[in-house]
Design a protein around this motif. Structure first.
Motif, mmCIF file in Angstrom:
data_model
loop_
_atom_site.group_PDB
_atom_site.id
_atom_site.type_symbol
_atom_site.label_atom_id
_atom_site.label_comp_id
_atom_site.label_asym_id
_atom_site.label_seq_id
_atom_site.Cartn_x
_atom_site.Cartn_y
_atom_site.Cartn_z
ATOM 1 N N GLU A 94 -45.619 39.099 -40.619
ATOM 2 C CA GLU A 94 -45.616 39.231 -39.157
ATOM 3 C C GLU A 94 -44.247 38.903 -38.589
ATOM 4 O O GLU A 94 -43.583 38.013 -39.104
ATOM 5 N N PRO A 95 -43.790 39.519 -37.516
ATOM 6 C CA PRO A 95 -44.400 40.704 -36.914
ATOM 7 C C PRO A 95 -44.156 41.900 -37.826
ATOM 8 O O PRO A 95 -43.123 41.975 -38.489
ATOM 9 N N PHE A 96 -45.097 42.780 -37.866
ATOM 10 C CA PHE A 96 -45.010 43.916 -38.783
ATOM 11 C C PHE A 96 -43.878 44.851 -38.352
ATOM 12 O O PHE A 96 -43.954 45.482 -37.314
ATOM 13 N N ASN A 97 -42.851 44.907 -39.171
ATOM 14 C CA ASN A 97 -41.747 45.837 -38.952
ATOM 15 C C ASN A 97 -41.842 46.932 -40.000
ATOM 16 O O ASN A 97 -42.266 46.677 -41.132
ATOM 17 N N ASN A 98 -41.425 48.106 -39.624
ATOM 18 C CA ASN A 98 -41.488 49.237 -40.549
ATOM 19 C C ASN A 98 -40.304 49.169 -41.506
ATOM 20 O O ASN A 98 -39.282 49.824 -41.311
ATOM 21 N N ASN A 99 -40.457 48.314 -42.539
ATOM 22 C CA ASN A 99 -39.434 48.214 -43.583
ATOM 23 C C ASN A 99 -40.140 48.017 -44.924
ATOM 24 O O ASN A 99 -41.312 47.633 -44.976
ATOM 25 N N PRO A 100 -39.440 48.284 -46.020
ATOM 26 C CA PRO A 100 -40.078 48.215 -47.343
ATOM 27 C C PRO A 100 -40.675 46.852 -47.694
ATOM 28 O O PRO A 100 -41.737 46.783 -48.318
ATOM 29 N N ASP A 101 -40.027 45.759 -47.300
ATOM 30 C CA ASP A 101 -40.554 44.428 -47.639
ATOM 31 C C ASP A 101 -41.873 44.157 -46.927
ATOM 32 O O ASP A 101 -42.831 43.668 -47.531
ATOM 33 N N THR A 102 -41.945 44.477 -45.639
ATOM 34 C CA THR A 102 -43.188 44.266 -44.892
ATOM 35 C C THR A 102 -44.306 45.097 -45.486
ATOM 36 O O THR A 102 -45.418 44.588 -45.713
ATOM 37 N N ILE A 103 -44.035 46.343 -45.773
ATOM 38 C CA ILE A 103 -45.043 47.223 -46.356
ATOM 39 C C ILE A 103 -45.492 46.683 -47.711
ATOM 40 O O ILE A 103 -46.686 46.651 -48.011
ATOM 41 N N SER A 104 -44.548 46.194 -48.510
ATOM 42 C CA SER A 104 -44.881 45.623 -49.821
ATOM 43 C C SER A 104 -45.793 44.410 -49.673
ATOM 44 O O SER A 104 -46.801 44.280 -50.386
ATOM 45 N N PHE A 105 -45.468 43.508 -48.741
ATOM 46 C CA PHE A 105 -46.293 42.314 -48.548
ATOM 47 C C PHE A 105 -47.688 42.677 -48.040
ATOM 48 O O PHE A 105 -48.683 42.108 -48.486
ATOM 49 N N LEU A 106 -47.759 43.624 -47.118
ATOM 50 C CA LEU A 106 -49.067 44.012 -46.586
ATOM 51 C C LEU A 106 -49.935 44.663 -47.668
ATOM 52 O O LEU A 106 -51.141 44.408 -47.727
ATOM 53 N N LYS A 107 -49.349 45.461 -48.532
ATOM 54 C CA LYS A 107 -50.108 46.045 -49.635
ATOM 55 C C LYS A 107 -50.602 44.952 -50.579
ATOM 56 O O LYS A 107 -51.713 45.030 -51.104
ATOM 57 N N LYS A 108 -49.797 43.932 -50.766
ATOM 58 C CA LYS A 108 -50.202 42.814 -51.631
ATOM 59 C C LYS A 108 -51.355 42.025 -51.011
ATOM 60 O O LYS A 108 -52.255 41.570 -51.706
ATOM 61 N N VAL A 109 -51.337 41.883 -49.689
ATOM 62 C CA VAL A 109 -52.461 41.233 -49.007
ATOM 63 C C VAL A 109 -53.733 42.032 -49.259
ATOM 64 O O VAL A 109 -54.782 41.464 -49.581
ATOM 65 N N LEU A 110 -53.654 43.352 -49.137
ATOM 66 C CA LEU A 110 -54.824 44.205 -49.397
ATOM 67 C C LEU A 110 -55.305 44.058 -50.838
ATOM 68 O O LEU A 110 -56.516 44.030 -51.091
ATOM 69 N N ILE A 111 -54.385 43.934 -51.768
ATOM 70 C CA ILE A 111 -54.760 43.748 -53.179
ATOM 71 C C ILE A 111 -55.494 42.423 -53.358
ATOM 72 O O ILE A 111 -56.511 42.353 -54.052
ATOM 73 N N ILE A 112 -54.989 41.366 -52.724
ATOM 74 C CA ILE A 112 -55.674 40.067 -52.827
ATOM 75 C C ILE A 112 -57.070 40.164 -52.233
ATOM 76 O O ILE A 112 -58.033 39.659 -52.824
ATOM 77 N N TYR A 135 -54.369 48.451 -42.268
ATOM 78 C CA TYR A 135 -54.588 49.888 -42.439
ATOM 79 C C TYR A 135 -54.010 50.667 -41.252
ATOM 80 O O TYR A 135 -53.373 51.712 -41.443
ATOM 81 N N ARG A 136 -54.238 50.182 -40.046
ATOM 82 C CA ARG A 136 -53.702 50.875 -38.864
ATOM 83 C C ARG A 136 -52.173 50.922 -38.916
ATOM 84 O O ARG A 136 -51.565 51.953 -38.649
ATOM 85 N N PHE A 137 -51.562 49.796 -39.282
ATOM 86 C CA PHE A 137 -50.098 49.754 -39.370
ATOM 87 C C PHE A 137 -49.597 50.704 -40.451
ATOM 88 O O PHE A 137 -48.671 51.493 -40.210
ATOM 89 N N LEU A 138 -50.189 50.635 -41.637
ATOM 90 C CA LEU A 138 -49.737 51.499 -42.736
ATOM 91 C C LEU A 138 -49.957 52.976 -42.417
ATOM 92 O O LEU A 138 -49.089 53.801 -42.709
#
Length: 142
Positions: A94-112, A135-138
């Motif tokens: 947070e805050p969700f920015n459209n960058n590779p690191d944020t997207i990577s962390f959010l995908k990892k949260v979904l995996i957990i 999901y909405r952000f991605l």
């Protein structure tokens, strides 16, 4: 009390203490982030990752989704510790920015969240809400 009962009580006490400790850590991190102390927040976050999960931000970013999922399934963390990990990563993103690191962390949260559901049969309304937000952000940025 039988030895088995004492063991169950001891295990529950340990899990409650771990959950309490991680909740306090998360509250502390949220306080630092809210106060805008980014340097101390990052230091404390990295320390928590190292102490609690034997990892670093750079390692997490470098892990692809499959390797991260395998690591989470094999780690042997309790549902509470996995859930706390997902919350740490979510707050870090947070805050969700459209960058590779944020997207990577959010995908990892979904995996957990997926590991929590499949392996531990654990889900919360908060996690469902966070999943929908992710999901909405991605969907908007991929």
């Amino acid at each position: 009390l039988s030895p088995l009962s004492l063991n169950n009580i001891s295990q529950r006490s340990y899990m409650l203490n771990e959950a309490r400790k991680l909740a306090l850590l998360l509250a502390k991190l949220l306080g630092l982030k809210t106060a805008g102390d980014q340097e101390e927040y990052t230091r404390q976050f990295n320390n928590a990752l190292q102490t609690e999960y034997d990892t670093e931000v750079e390692t997490l970013v470098a892990l692809n989704d499959d390797d991260f999922k395998t690591r989470m399934q094999q780690a042997g963390y309790s549902a509470e510790k996995l859930n706390a990990f997902s919350q740490l990563l979510y707050v870090f993103a947070e805050p969700f920015n459209n960058n590779p690191d944020t997207i990577s962390f959010l995908k990892k949260v979904l995996i957990i969240f997926e590991v929590l559901e499949q392996k531990h049969h654990f889900d919360t309304f908060e996690n469902i809400d966070k999943r929908n937000t992710i999901y909405r952000f991605l969907n908007a940025h991929l």
